[in-house]
Write a protein that holds these residues in place. Structure first.
Motif, PDB file in Angstrom:
ATOM      1  N   ALA A 321       0.827  -1.206   0.000  1.00  0.00           N
ATOM      2  CA  ALA A 321       0.000   0.000   0.000  1.00  0.00           C
ATOM      3  C   ALA A 321       0.861   1.256   0.000  1.00  0.00           C
ATOM      4  N   VAL A 322       1.974   1.219   0.732  1.00  0.00           N
ATOM      5  CA  VAL A 322       2.886   2.357   0.758  1.00  0.00           C
ATOM      6  C   VAL A 322       3.525   2.546  -0.615  1.00  0.00           C
ATOM      7  N   ILE A 338      10.523  -8.512   0.484  1.00  0.00           N
ATOM      8  CA  ILE A 338      10.787  -8.922   1.860  1.00  0.00           C
ATOM      9  C   ILE A 338       9.675  -8.366   2.741  1.00  0.00           C
ATOM     10  N   PRO A 339       8.945  -9.210   3.453  1.00  0.00           N
ATOM     11  CA  PRO A 339       7.786  -8.752   4.224  1.00  0.00           C
ATOM     12  C   PRO A 339       8.111  -7.570   5.132  1.00  0.00           C
ATOM     13  N   GLY A 340       7.241  -6.567   5.058  1.00  0.00           N
ATOM     14  CA  GLY A 340       7.370  -5.412   5.934  1.00  0.00           C
ATOM     15  C   GLY A 340       8.424  -4.402   5.540  1.00  0.00           C
ATOM     16  N   HIS A 341       9.075  -4.608   4.384  1.00  0.00           N
ATOM     17  CA  HIS A 341      10.203  -3.761   3.995  1.00  0.00           C
ATOM     18  C   HIS A 341      10.036  -3.173   2.596  1.00  0.00           C
ATOM     19  N   LEU A 342      10.702  -2.045   2.370  1.00  0.00           N
ATOM     20  CA  LEU A 342      10.860  -1.439   1.060  1.00  0.00           C
ATOM     21  C   LEU A 342      12.286  -0.893   0.968  1.00  0.00           C
ATOM     22  N   ALA A 361       3.073  11.545   4.806  1.00  0.00           N
ATOM     23  CA  ALA A 361       1.632  11.741   4.612  1.00  0.00           C
ATOM     24  C   ALA A 361       0.895  10.405   4.594  1.00  0.00           C
ATOM     25  N   LEU A 362       1.493   9.396   3.926  1.00  0.00           N
ATOM     26  CA  LEU A 362       0.847   8.073   3.870  1.00  0.00           C
ATOM     27  C   LEU A 362       0.759   7.436   5.255  1.00  0.00           C
TER      28      LEU A 362
END
Length: 365
Positions: A321-322, A338-342, A361-362
């Motif tokens: 979503a991010v 990778i789960p939870g990461h960007l 903002a997000l």
């Protein structure tokens, strides 16, 4: 019938069936921070020098280029220092081709390579393309890799090739030289070629050592570099390695003839002669990289310490979503799966501000 189904009907190699090609999304958005490019571009003085160098080659384009790219190898050796000479240097069309040639020379059917994921996703693809088996090692919590753990895994797996990415992609963290030394010693029994991929070395914090210092007396050690990142030459495709002269001799056995064009050689030499202005932008990028780490921490996220031109960060409940929200705002970053990461590239001050404001903002929503 879709394209994938049509492909499956061809007499493709069995080990390539079901595989997907490497590639990050190539989208037309205002701010591209997804593939760790140098977003500053080529400075004017270097640009003019490159244009002049390329123009000087035009009259000879009907002739094959210098097969040994001697002038470029000398320039790269001078840039790297560490008492290296042209005999220690090899170059190709991007560091991916350098790695591919190493796998062609030292890998192949009946041999295997090991990497330690999460790491550069091209390693298993290059292994597959050269018929080399690929073994995945493990890292500790927080994606750390210690000398003891890495050496133990190399002894157990007895690979022919070891990939050590430092600074690591996608985490951005540099390895200590103790890891490289331990892995090299552990690979003695299997005569493993140890490749330290230093594609992002120029972005490391001051005092971070390079594996170049370990080359003397270690004929199976190879340090891979690129001009895509610090030199802003991703479009020129220039990668290179430093190693014992016998390694470059081995790669000559598998390289395609005249693999580096005269234009590529001229571009790279001109860039190296103007390295001061090009590397000045590296310092600006490092400032933005550290800014990202600090501000993400303040947002309650968990960025990894970074010695590269990007930041890997966790703490996201819904990274997809991010990613989509930032894309809608015209900012493209990387979902590395990778789960939870960007992961985000450190760009110019304005690009970094757009990313940080968009993310803030997000998260506020």
């Amino acid at each position: 019938m879709d394209q994938f189904e049509r492909l499956s009907q061809l007499p493709l190699r069995d080990d390539l069936r079901g595989q997907h090609p490497y590639g990050a999304p190539q989208l037309d958005v205002p701010i591209l921070l997804n593939v760790n490019e140098n977003t500053f571009g080529v400075p004017l003085d270097a640009r003019e020098a490159i244009l002049k160098a390329v123009a000087n080659e035009l009259d000879g384009l009907n002739r094959y280029p210098d097969r040994e790219f001697t002038e470029l190898r000398r320039a790269l050796a001078a840039y790297l220092g560490h008492d290296l000479t042209e005999e220690n240097i090899w170059a190709a069309n991007g560091s991916n081709e350098v790695l591919q040639q190493l796998l062609q020379a030292f890998g192949g059917p009946g041999r295997r390579a090991i990497g330690f994921p999460p790491t550069y996703s091209m390693y298993p693809l290059l292994a597959s393309g050269t018929g080399t088996a690929y073994v995945t090692g493990v890292r500790a919590e927080g994606y750390a890799l210690t000398a003891e753990s890495a050496a133990r895994q190399v002894r157990e797996q007895a690979p022919n090739i070891v990939f050590l990415c430092s600074p690591n992609n996608p985490t951005g963290t540099a390895l200590g030289l103790d890891v490289v030394e331990a892995v090299y010693e552990a690979g003695t029994a299997s005569q493993a070629i140890v490749i330290v991929d230093e594609a992002y070395a120029e972005f490391a914090h001051a005092g971070t050592p390079s594996a170049l210092s370990l080359l003397p007396g270690r004929p199976r050690l190879v340090v891979s570099r690129t001009m895509s990142k610090a030199f802003a030459l991703a479009g020129a495709r220039v990668g290179y390695l430093a190693a014992a002269p016998e390694v470059t001799d081995a790669v000559r056995l598998v390289r395609l003839p005249y693999h580096l064009s005269a234009i590529t050689q001229a571009t790279a030499v001109a860039a190296l002669r103007n390295s001061d202005s090009l590397l000045a932008n590296v310092e600006h990028i490092k400032v933005q990289r550290d800014r990202i780490v600090n501000e993400l921490t303040a947002m309650g996220l968990a960025p990894s310490p970074s010695d590269s031109n990007f930041v890997f960060f966790g703490g996201l409940a819904n990274p997809q979503a991010v990613w989509e929200g930032l894309l809608a705002d015209g900012v493209l970053i990387r979902d590395v799966g990778i789960p939870g990461h960007l992961r985000v590239t450190a760009g110019t001050e304005a690009e970094t501000t757009a990313f940080l404001e968009g993310l803030r903002a997000l998260l506020g929503r």
